[in-house]
Design a protein around this motif. Structure first.
Motif, PDB file in Angstrom:
ATOM      1  N   PRO A 186      -0.583   5.141  -1.264  1.00  0.00           N
ATOM      2  CA  PRO A 186      -1.264   5.122   0.037  1.00  0.00           C
ATOM      3  C   PRO A 186      -2.699   5.651  -0.036  1.00  0.00           C
ATOM      4  O   PRO A 186      -3.537   5.277   0.771  1.00  0.00           O
ATOM      5  CB  PRO A 186      -0.399   6.027   0.915  1.00  0.00           C
ATOM      6  CG  PRO A 186       0.432   6.832  -0.018  1.00  0.00           C
ATOM      7  CD  PRO A 186       0.593   6.023  -1.264  1.00  0.00           C
ATOM      8  N   GLU A 202      -8.440   4.431   1.165  1.00  0.00           N
ATOM      9  CA  GLU A 202      -7.469   4.971   2.104  1.00  0.00           C
ATOM     10  C   GLU A 202      -7.888   4.590   3.514  1.00  0.00           C
ATOM     11  O   GLU A 202      -9.081   4.593   3.831  1.00  0.00           O
ATOM     12  CB  GLU A 202      -7.513   6.500   1.926  1.00  0.00           C
ATOM     13  CG  GLU A 202      -6.490   7.273   2.632  1.00  0.00           C
ATOM     14  CD  GLU A 202      -6.813   8.775   2.548  1.00  0.00           C
ATOM     15  OE1 GLU A 202      -6.159   9.513   3.274  1.00  0.00           O
ATOM     16  OE2 GLU A 202      -7.697   9.194   1.807  1.00  0.00           O
ATOM     17  N   PRO A 236       0.795  -1.217   0.000  1.00  0.00           N
ATOM     18  CA  PRO A 236       0.000   0.000   0.000  1.00  0.00           C
ATOM     19  C   PRO A 236       0.840   1.286   0.000  1.00  0.00           C
ATOM     20  O   PRO A 236       0.368   2.324  -0.443  1.00  0.00           O
ATOM     21  CB  PRO A 236      -0.834  -0.112   1.278  1.00  0.00           C
ATOM     22  CG  PRO A 236      -0.263  -1.237   2.057  1.00  0.00           C
ATOM     23  CD  PRO A 236       0.508  -2.090   1.126  1.00  0.00           C
ATOM     24  N   GLU A 237       2.108   1.197   0.449  1.00  0.00           N
ATOM     25  CA  GLU A 237       2.929   2.411   0.477  1.00  0.00           C
ATOM     26  C   GLU A 237       3.099   2.994  -0.919  1.00  0.00           C
ATOM     27  O   GLU A 237       3.312   4.176  -1.094  1.00  0.00           O
ATOM     28  CB  GLU A 237       4.345   2.144   1.040  1.00  0.00           C
ATOM     29  CG  GLU A 237       4.379   1.541   2.423  1.00  0.00           C
ATOM     30  CD  GLU A 237       4.220   0.031   2.381  1.00  0.00           C
ATOM     31  OE1 GLU A 237       3.129  -0.426   2.766  1.00  0.00           O
ATOM     32  OE2 GLU A 237       5.152  -0.674   1.969  1.00  0.00           O
TER      33      GLU A 237
END
Ligand SMILES: Cc1cc2nc3c(=O)[nH]c(=O)nc-3n(C[C@H](O)[C@H](O)[C@H](O)COP(=O)(O)OP(=O)(O)OC[C@H]3O[C@@H](n4cnc5c(N)ncnc54)[C@H](O)[C@@H]3O)c2cc1C
Ligand SMILES: Cc1cc2nc3c(=O)[nH]c(=O)nc-3n(C[C@H](O)[C@H](O)[C@H](O)COP(=O)(O)OP(=O)(O)OC[C@H]3O[C@@H](n4cnc5c(N)ncnc54)[C@H](O)[C@@H]3O)c2cc1C
Ligand code: FES
Lengths: 400, 386, 93
Positions: B257, B279, B253-254
């Motif tokens: 994000p 998110e 997810p980074e």
């Protein structure tokens, strides 16, 4: 990105007044407005101010204010909507200037009109009372030949009178039907009561009409008036006992269906058709708070002020650092109050720059009540109670 | 005496559960803290998309649900703005093509009618599509529906079958006696019943915690932009390939994000709903300018004609996310008389009819046609065998 | 009253006379035109509703740019205003 000391959103009476006050102390001010000119809702206002025996011509007042502001080098960005506020940055729909960064932001976005969705309201020839006011008084355009109003309140009464002066055949003011959807006052007695108490005493047409009654004798007056099916103000019939239930016409408005109301607001079966080409809807006003929501201000519901409003202190500071409010975004009142609030907000902002004293703030604060008393038009009868609730809620917020 | 079932939450899941229960001749009580569709079901998109589901239990369930949707307007006697117009995932480059090709093969094996079409074929279906789009997937089984209308219609139909409804009535906690749930405490007083179904989406955790139970459902925030009314710009559901690809490749997810991707649908009244983001930000409903601009850019890249279109607003919804992307449906372990139907993340609209039907079956008959094991809440209990 | 300058522009192929400083919608009203566009979905005709840019009912294509609110846009000499009402016969005048 453009930079300045204060960005003001809304060039209505509140924003313009604030800009002058700020620029007088040497701050760099930018006003953004999505309209093509300044003035906001002032532009359409044109009526006799009985107490002062003069005409209240919003267009001229707006021009005076804007001229003063320009002379003090306030910068104007027209045709530009603000669509977001973030960390003291204001995002614009402008192709050239997309973002302005400011040390303080004043939201003076005014009010919007509530919808009155009676069947057929989407047809050509159905407009809001605000559009009727703007086109009649500002653009000098006749929007129709035979016009009726739906919704009886101080604003629709005053716009009807203005339209009649402009030579339009105003066939009358009617109530909307009572439905769950509309969630409005449609009971004849309640409407009459609210009109009677909301409009400023001296100029209240209802009072003038029932001239022989003393001011305190409310109920007697109301009951007397309600006996009539029709009243006339400046020659315009006001039907407190009739509702428009439908607007007809293939493409453009051709007629409306009208039904009688019982005293409790219940619609009767008998229906008549009235031939008109234009219908003006007046459903009341709501503070335009969307930008304060986008800026993450705390919002609270105070019906006495007109609905949801950003929480703010007596000096018009919101819960978000550096964001202030003035004018109808804080509650629905007339233009004079908006101007007085603009001045107070400006002085609150100046305080942040160490450019105003506590005393100057108090003076500006007290001027608001003066303006309120002098206003020829009052929209919400319990506005003072609403302001008090706001003070209490702010105290609560500080203690939280 | 008839069985009395309390359903908490009047979103699309709760109203569906209430409706299918009411068809089974039980007394249903539907409770919502606010109003019908006042939660996520009133702040979401409208896709009944099959091809976005991973093959496996969710796809199987979604296909059954899609079948139920086909006759729903007739069954409920209401216009739900249902449209069986198909859907496509836009493919921007060779890499996306490769990943989606495999995905499509798996779905075809699972019985879904999905194919890869060329950019020009895609532009035949959606003439406004950018000439830069390389290819697309196409699934004629994809459909769309108005989730608000659906929730209201379900509630109306259930009310006709004697359901009672308490709106603006918040359940403060569940009443449990000797390991059995017998009712609820609400802001309008106590309500008792034979059993309780939790359909409170992303808010389910607080009610479970009153029984010292936990389920890892978390709000996954999504932003949607709404345009002014437009003539028909798109003729089916649209999804951008990059999102699906990153989901399939299990990208960390980074890398994205805010989870910005593209999804588009056009409402019957002409407004385009343009998503979106994914998110984790708790219940923070604020929207930042970056997200709005990025989503708008993606939409314009896919449909250049949107360049001069006005946005009239944006809104935020909270998807009820679960770590394994499967909803939680069935009995709540360790207590009796308590059922759960929550955690549908981004598929709640698509899965509502089948969820309602399965809960109705299990509550009244104690068995279901479909195997509920993959959805059982016990999967989150480490040393619990079901 | 100050002298008012006449401005000419085209609305759906028809030449319209207006006065400098007027928004398009006001000039159309003065020429008896109230229907500005057609609803994209129902085909019903639409015109000015709010008069101040909030409702988007008065949109038209101005000099090639679609979605312009005619109540907020001032007329200019030789401006070309078109809408999806072009060619639609209004059978009631
Ligand atoms: C239809 C109507 C009729 C009224 N009639 C009267 C009357 O007859 N007498 C009276 O005393 N009061 C009247 N009022 C009340 C009126 O609101 C006040 O008189 C006064 O104009 C309020 O001033 P303001 O500065 O708060 O807002 P406004 O005068 O409304 O000005 C707000 C300005 O902000 C701009 N704006 C808003 N949002 C944005 C954005 N996102 N980006 C850029 N610009 C933005 C608007 O374009 C507008 O110019 C009326 C109000 C309405 C809505
Ligand atoms: C941006 C976005 C786009 C989406 N697009 C799609 C899509 O295209 N297709 C699709 O299939 N899905 C989509 N989804 C997912 C879908 O919206 C959700 O999965 C679905 O709405 C969940 O429904 P629900 O009934 O479980 O929850 P909700 O609709 O949230 O309902 C829960 C209800 O419970 C009530 N409640 C909570 N606590 C209590 C209490 N203590 N007492 C009483 N009542 C309570 C709430 O008020 C609420 O009404 C999208 C979601 C988002 C956010
Ligand atoms: S009339 Fe409402 S936007 Fe122009």
């Amino acid at each position: 990105m453009m930079k300045c000391d204060v960005v003001i959103i809304g060039a209505g009476p509140a924003g313009l007044t604030a800009s002058i006050e700020l620029a007088l102390k040497g701050l760099q001010v930018v006003i953004v407005d999505e309209n093509y000119r300044s003035g906001g809702r002032l532009l359409g206002q044109l009526y006799e101010d009985r107490r002062k025996k003069r005409v209240w011509a919003g267009k001229i007042i707006a021009k005076d204010l804007a001229d003063k502001a320009k002379a003090l080098s306030v910068k104007f960005l027209f045709d530009t909507s603000v669509w977001k506020i973030e960390d003291k940055k204001v995002f614009l729909s402008n192709e050239v200037v997309k973002v302005i960064e400011a040390k303080a932001i004043l939201l003076a976005t005014g009010a919007i009109e509530k919808a009155l969705p009676i069947p057929g309201w989407q047809k050509v020839g159905v407009v809001t009372v605000g559009a009727a006011q703007t086109f009649t008084n500002l653009h000098n355009v006749k929007i129709g030949q035979n016009v009726i109003f739906v919704g009886i309140d101080p604003l629709s009464i005053s716009v009807a009178i203005e339209m009649k002066h402009a030579g339009v055949n105003v066939k009358g003011l009617f109530l909307p039907p009572t439905t769950n959807l509309l969630n409005q006052k449609c009971n004849p007695k309640e409407v009459l009561e609210s009109v009677a108490s909301a409009a400023g005493m001296a100029t209240n047409p209802i009072y003038r009409l029932g001239g022989k009654f003393v001011h305190g004798a409310y109920t007697k007056l109301l009951l007397h008036l309600l006996k009539y099916k029709q009243l006339k103000i400046n020659g315009i019939p006001i039907y407190f006992r009739k509702a428009v239930t439908q607007i007809n016409g293939r493409a453009e408005v051709q007629s409306v269906n009208v039904r009688s109301l019982k005293i409790d607001g219940e619609v009767t079966e008998v229906e008549k058709t009235l031939h008109v080409d234009t219908v003006c809807l007046s459903g009341g006003l709501l503070p335009l708070i969307d930008l304060s929501q986008l800026a993450n201000c705390v919002i609270i519901d105070i019906p006495e002020l007109g609905g949801f409003v950003p929480l703010h202190n007596e000096h018009l500071k919101t819960t978000v650092e550096g964001i202030y409010v003035a004018g109808n975004i804080t509650g629905i009142e007339g233009a004079q109050v908006a101007m007085a609030q603009g001045k107070l907000a400006a002085r609150s902002i100046l305080r942040e720059f160490n450019l105003s004293s506590e005393n100057e703030i108090s003076v500006a604060f007290n001027e608001i009540e003066k303006a309120r008393i002098l206003s020829p038009i009052t929209f919400l009868p319990e506005i003072r109670k609403g302001r008090q609730i706001m003070r209490d809620k702010w105290e609560e917020y500080l203690k939280r | 005496m008839k069985q009395k079932v309390i359903v908490i939450g009047a979103g699309i899941i709760g109203t569906s559960v209430a409706y299918y229960l009411s068809k089974k001749d039980v007394n249903v009580v539907l409770i919502d803290a606010k109003d019908i569709a006042a939660g996520t079901s009133g702040a979401c998109d409208k896709a009944i998309m099959l091809q976005s589901k991973k093959s496996g239990p969710t796809l199987a369930m979604a296909m059954k649900s899609a079948e139920l949707y086909k006759n729903l307007e007739e069954e409920l006697g209401e216009d739900l703005e249902y449209e069986n117009g198909g859907g496509m995932i836009l493919i921007n480059n060779e890499e996306e093509l490769k990943v989606l090709y495999e995905h499509v093969q798996k779905q075809r094996e699972a019985g879904l009618k999905v194919t890869i079409i060329t950019g020009d074929e895609a532009r035949k279906i959606n003439p406004n599509l950018s000439p830069k789009i390389l290819a697309a997937t196409w699934c004629e089984q994809d459909a769309e529906v108005n989730p608000l209308k659906t929730a209201f219609a379900y509630a109306k139909a259930a009310s006709k079958a004697n359901m009672t409804m308490h709106l603006n009535c918040k359940v403060t906690n569940l009443i449990e006696v000797n390991g059995r749930v017998i009712g609820v405490n609400t802001t309008q007083g106590e309500i008792y019943g034979d059993c309780v179904v939790l359909c409170c989406g992303v808010w389910v955790t607080s009610l479970l915690s009153s029984l010292h139970l936990e389920v890892p459902i978390m709000p996954r925030k999504g932003v949607i932009l709404v345009t002014e009314k437009l003539p028909k710009i798109i003729n089916c559901n649209i999804l951008g390939g990059s999102y699906i690809v990153s989901k399939l490749q299990k990208e960390p997810p980074e890398k994205n994000p805010l989870g910005i991707g593209l999804s588009m649908g056009q409402t019957k009244s002409g407004n385009l709903l343009i998503g979106g983001s994914r998110e984790f930000a708790g219940f923070d409903s604020s929207v930042n300018s970056f997200i709005l601009t990025e989503i708008a850019k993606k939409a314009i890249a896919a449909f250049p004609c949107l360049q001069h279109v006005n946005l009239i607003r944006s809104f935020v919804g909270f998807r009820p996310f679960t770590p394994d992307n499967l909803p939680v449906i069935g009995e709540v372990p360790t207590v009796s008389g308590l059922y759960i139907a929550a955690g549908h993340e981004g598929d709640g609209v698509a899965l509502a009819p089948i969820t309602g039907q399965m809960i109705a079956e299990i509550v009244t008959d104690q068995t279901t046609e479909m195997d509920l094991t993959p959805f059982h809440m016990s999967r989150f209990f480490e040393s619990f065998t079901y | 009253m100050a002298k008012q300058k006449e401005i000419h522009f085209i609305f759906n192929g028809k030449e319209i006379k207006g006065i400098e400083g007027q928004p398009i919608a006001a000039a159309l009203f003065n020429n008896g035109i109230r229907a500005i566009r057609q609803c994209e979905v129902t085909g019903e005709q639409r015109g000015v509703y709010c008069g101040i840019g909030h409702c988007f009912e008065c949109r038209a294509t101005v000099n090639g740019i679609p979605g312009i609110r005619t109540c907020l846009t001032l007329i200019e000499e030789n401006m070309i205003v078109t809408s999806n009402l072009a060619g639609v016969q209004n059978d009631e005048v």
